[in-house]
Write a protein that holds these residues in place. Sequence first.
Motif, mmCIF file in Angstrom:
data_model
loop_
_atom_site.group_PDB
_atom_site.id
_atom_site.type_symbol
_atom_site.label_atom_id
_atom_site.label_comp_id
_atom_site.label_asym_id
_atom_site.label_seq_id
_atom_site.Cartn_x
_atom_site.Cartn_y
_atom_site.Cartn_z
ATOM 1 N N VAL A 292 -29.396 135.757 -67.137
ATOM 2 C CA VAL A 292 -28.402 136.583 -66.440
ATOM 3 C C VAL A 292 -29.105 137.751 -65.754
ATOM 4 N N ALA B 50 -29.485 138.593 -61.654
ATOM 5 C CA ALA B 50 -29.135 139.886 -61.059
ATOM 6 C C ALA B 50 -30.335 140.491 -60.325
ATOM 7 N N ALA C 137 -24.344 137.246 -61.277
ATOM 8 C CA ALA C 137 -24.661 137.664 -62.652
ATOM 9 C C ALA C 137 -23.420 137.562 -63.542
ATOM 10 N N GLN D 137 -23.048 135.224 -66.776
ATOM 11 C CA GLN D 137 -22.644 135.774 -68.078
ATOM 12 C C GLN D 137 -21.536 134.915 -68.696
ATOM 13 N N TRP E 182 -20.421 143.596 -64.469
ATOM 14 C CA TRP E 182 -21.086 142.912 -63.354
ATOM 15 C C TRP E 182 -20.092 142.746 -62.205
#
Length: 192
Positions: free
Chosen positions: A114, A118, A139, A143, A171
């Motif tokens: 994750v 990002a 991201a 997740q 996020w």
Amino acid sequence: MTGGSAIEKGPRGNRLRPFVWGAAACLLLLPAVAMQWFPASEVNWTALDFIAMGVLLAILCGLYELGAWMSDNIAYRAGFGLAALTGFLTIWVNLAVGMLGDEDGTINLVFAGVLFIATAGALIAGLRPRGMALAMLAAAIAQLAAVGVALAMGGYDARELTFTAMFGLPWLASAALFRKAAADARGLPGAC
């Protein structure tokens, strides 16, 4: 800002700098103070723990500085700060107790993915707001996909899964803030 780019030339005011660095210092000192008041079985940090936390906090504050330097747009700065904070908390929780299961559980390695999504997305986007919005959305999806994998594997408490899924919210909020920054750069009325 013009052309959808977050990068602007000129001085940047950063009134929050002393508060951000001061809060990081206080957070690093908190375990040292707690070790004086609580038994060693409850709070027992080693020198390595303090070094690791110091490095993480320095990276977090450095990312805050980068976001503040990149743009004077409040939405951009907030999105950048929220993304950095979410990444920091992901690492901290995984090192301390583990997002799912315990900190040694192999499922927790998924959350490095994750963070990679990002970070790689932000770099590919050149830290521009529109691309950053897409990177933070990716991201958030990663997740939630990690939670889906854990759910399919079974053996995890519903509270753990819910808490871990909730990490997708910051996020998403960061993506929304970057989207607003991109709209501001194009001169569009408040988008989000």
